[in-house]
Design a protein around this motif. Structure first.
Motif, short mmCIF file in Angstrom:
data_model
loop_
_atom_site.label_atom_id
_atom_site.label_comp_id
_atom_site.label_asym_id
_atom_site.label_seq_id
_atom_site.Cartn_x
_atom_site.Cartn_y
_atom_site.Cartn_z
N ASP A 390 59.86 25.88 -39.34
CA ASP A 390 59.30 24.63 -39.84
C ASP A 390 60.05 23.42 -39.29
OD1 ASP A 390 57.32 25.89 -41.25
OD2 ASP A 390 58.30 25.72 -43.21
N LYS A 457 51.98 17.97 -38.90
CA LYS A 457 53.28 18.44 -39.37
C LYS A 457 53.69 17.84 -40.71
CE LYS A 457 53.44 20.75 -35.57
NZ LYS A 457 54.20 20.35 -34.40
N ASP A 461 50.69 19.60 -44.37
CA ASP A 461 51.23 20.53 -45.38
C ASP A 461 51.81 19.76 -46.57
OD1 ASP A 461 53.60 19.50 -44.45
OD2 ASP A 461 54.44 21.41 -43.78
N ASN A 462 51.25 18.56 -46.78
CA ASN A 462 51.69 17.71 -47.91
C ASN A 462 53.19 17.42 -47.87
OD1 ASN A 462 49.10 17.46 -49.22
ND2 ASN A 462 49.33 19.59 -49.89
N LYS A 465 57.34 20.31 -44.57
CA LYS A 465 58.33 20.36 -43.49
C LYS A 465 59.25 19.15 -43.53
CE LYS A 465 55.35 22.92 -40.25
NZ LYS A 465 54.13 22.91 -41.08
#
Length: 596
Positions: A390, A457, A461-462, A465
């Motif tokens: 990640d 990124k 994914d909210n 990462k």
């Protein structure tokens, strides 16, 4: 004439004093035997190869360029390139970080990337020939069939063959969903590929006996768009079952691009006229396989600009210490001379320190990111692997875009230090500027990288990462928050971390109403995030330098001075970037297209 001295002291500082790479690597079974002496010895020898073998060919290679014989479609690289490549192969350099199963040395990627930084400083155009081979190796290593691995990987690892990636076409640029190259299945399990590819770096040359092209194409029944792309391995010379070379394949160079820079590298227009290839990975899943190579290439492009920033800085410093012009505003500093060296002037120092801060900051970020890649590839702990993957995914677009934007700024500044002489070919500075300019464009323009960072990124994914990196920043801030000597570094780092969190949430909310808000903010957003990452590593380097400044080693004094310059003169750029990012979409879109 330009000069280049490998920055081994700074590399060792980052590796051993800041990141403690040996301790990190020893926890991994594949690198349990690694030690600092081995790493230092490899980089010392690598620095000699870069500075003594490849660097002397940089100016001559730029002047000569590559030559295409249109009757045979063969390309000849500049004088000396082939011989330097043979020395590279004989020295075992292509195998440095490759899998021992295929003849590699199995050293950590962080060592290989540092070697490549030096090669890029020495000669970016030359370095692109072996550099692309490593990406082809990575893609086949990850997605190739056992037969493909057996045929191709030992040759790529040894450097006897080189590799390319054939992606884009005249009509599609970065939008690979538009590509038209066709792959027709044959009765024997192979495919016949037909089409045209452009901008293929190292697409044709005389350095190696074979070139392994990885080609994106469409199968006859492929769905439209990016979901219908497959990946094929298409060698310049067909490869027999025993690994020996067969007849010439029907893939050839139809022309060379006439470019602004990197003249020593053959940027080829490749024609496929029923070329024989074999499928890599699953049908219609080629883009995922190619992204292994593309991500490796994006990290590599960042290293290209780091290399150019370093070598431009070195030459600008040497010139600034020697060139005399005017007197310092506060009075003569070299009374025995008719004028002062220009390094006494504040703005000259600002340009030099900008290049230095961007080079040394990038080196720390690159080494740390590559260390995470080493951990991802070699750990047995699935949680560690996921966290490292990640973080690498988050930082890859930053390394590509932030490093290359900074490389353009830094090489331009260093040319400016030379004044009119910087614009003259013989000093070598204008080549660094020209070569640096392509790095912002290829392997996905920096706008594409910005959209990838913000859209995929971060918002994709909210912020998961981003939060992982944020935890590293937060932990450091909490650890050093009570250290009075670190306040000048910790406070602005903590402040920027909070601002990035707020900015991310604000853009995310806007994007829910109109997705174009992402496009309006992305470039500014990436640059803000780039500074957050640099600030974190500059603070870490400052911590070490503060602890060791009492040693009397001027290295630590210089490191602290550069850190203070970064926080005082470069990091404040984020204030205007945050403001322009928040300005949003309206100022960009309210003008009618007819009025442009």
């Amino acid at each position: 004439m330009p000069q280049y001295n490998p920055p081994l002291r700074d590399m060792q500082f980052v590796m051993h004093e800041v990141l403690n790479v040996v301790d990190e690597l020893k926890t991994l079974p594949a690198h349990a035997e690694i030690d600092a002496d081995t790493i230092n010895a490899v980089l010392e020898e690598g620095g000699k190869f870069a500075s003594q073998v490849v660097f002397p060919l940089n100016i001559s290679g730029d002047a000569e360029g590559c030559t295409l014989d249109k009757s045979t479609h063969e390309v000849t690289a500049p004088k000396g390139f082939k011989e330097a490549y043979q020395q590279y192969v004989e020295g075992g350099w292509p195998a440095l970080s490759c899998d021992p199963e295929y003849g590699g040395q199995g050293l950590p990627h962080v060592v290989n990337q540092s070697f490549y930084e030096m090669l890029n400083s020495a000669n970016q155009a030359w370095t692109m020939y072996p550099g692309l081979s490593h990406g082809a190796y990575e893609a086949l290593h990850a997605h190739g069939t056992p037969e493909q691995k057996k045929l191709y990987l030992p040759k790529l690892v040894s450097g006897v063959w080189t590799g390319t990636m054939c992606l884009t076409e005249p009509h599609c640029g970065t939008d690979l969903g538009l590509l038209r190259t066709k792959a027709e299945p044959q009765a024997d399990g192979t495919y016949k590929l037909s089409g045209q590819k452009i901008f293929i770096s190292a697409g044709e040359h005389d350095l190696a006996e074979n070139i392994v092209h990885l080609v994106l194409a469409r199968l006859p029944d492929a769905p439209a768009g990016s979901k219908g792309i497959s990946l094929f391995v298409v060698p310049k010379f067909k490869v027999k079952a025993d690994g020996s070379l067969g007849e010439r394949n029907a893939i050839y160079c139809g022309g060379l691009e006439h470019k602004m820079g990197i003249h020593g590298n053959a940027t080829a227009q490749m024609i496929l006229d029923g070329a024989e290839g074999s499928l890599v990975g699953e049908p219609n899943k080629g883009l995922a396989a190619m992204f292994v190579m593309m991500n490796a290439a994006r990290l590599g492009v960042g290293m290209q600009s780091l290399g150019l920033t370093e070598v431009a800085y070195q030459n600008a410093v040497a010139y600034a210490k020697d060139r005399i012009q005017m007197r310092a505003l506060s009075g003569p500093k070299a009374a025995d001379k008719p004028a002062d060296p220009i390094i006494v002037h504040p703005d000259v120092r600002k340009m030099l320190l900008t290049a230095r801060a961007y080079a040394e900051g990038a080196r720390a970020v690159a080494m740390w990111t590559t260390l995470q890649l080493d951990k991802e590839l070699a750990t047995d702990d699935e949680d560690v692997r996921k966290d490292c993957a990640d973080l690498v995914a988050l930082l890859t677009p930053i390394i590509k875009a932030f490093f290359t934007d900074n490389g353009w700024i830094a090489t331009s500044h260093c040319l400016q230090v030379f004044g009119g002489h910087g614009y003259i070919k013989e000093w070598g500075m204008e080549q660094y500027v020209r070569d640096a300019r392509i790095n912002m464009i290829y392997e996905g323009t920096n706008t594409i990288q910005s959209l990838d960072l913000l859209g995929r990124k971060v918002l994709g994914d909210n912020g998961a990462k981003l939060k992982k990196f944020g935890k590293l920043v937060q932990a450091f801030v909490e650890e050093e928050g009570v250290n009075e000597d670190m306040q000048e570094f910790v406070n602005p780092l903590a402040d920027l971390g909070e601002k990035v969190t707020k900015l991310t949430m604000e853009i995310g909310m806007k994007a829910m109403g109109n997705a174009d808000e992402v496009g309006a903010a992305a470039v500014d957003y990436l640059r803000v995030c780039g500074h957050l990452v640099f600030a974190y590593f500059w603070a870490r380097m400052a911590k070490v330098a503060l602890a060791k400044q009492g040693s009397g080693d001027p290295f630590y004094t210089a490191k602290l001075a550069t850190a203070r310059f970064y926080f005082a003169k470069l990091l404040p750029e984020t204030a205007s970037l945050i403001r322009t990012a928040r300005a949003g979409l309206k100022p960009l879109m309210e003008m009618d297209e007819a009025l442009f």
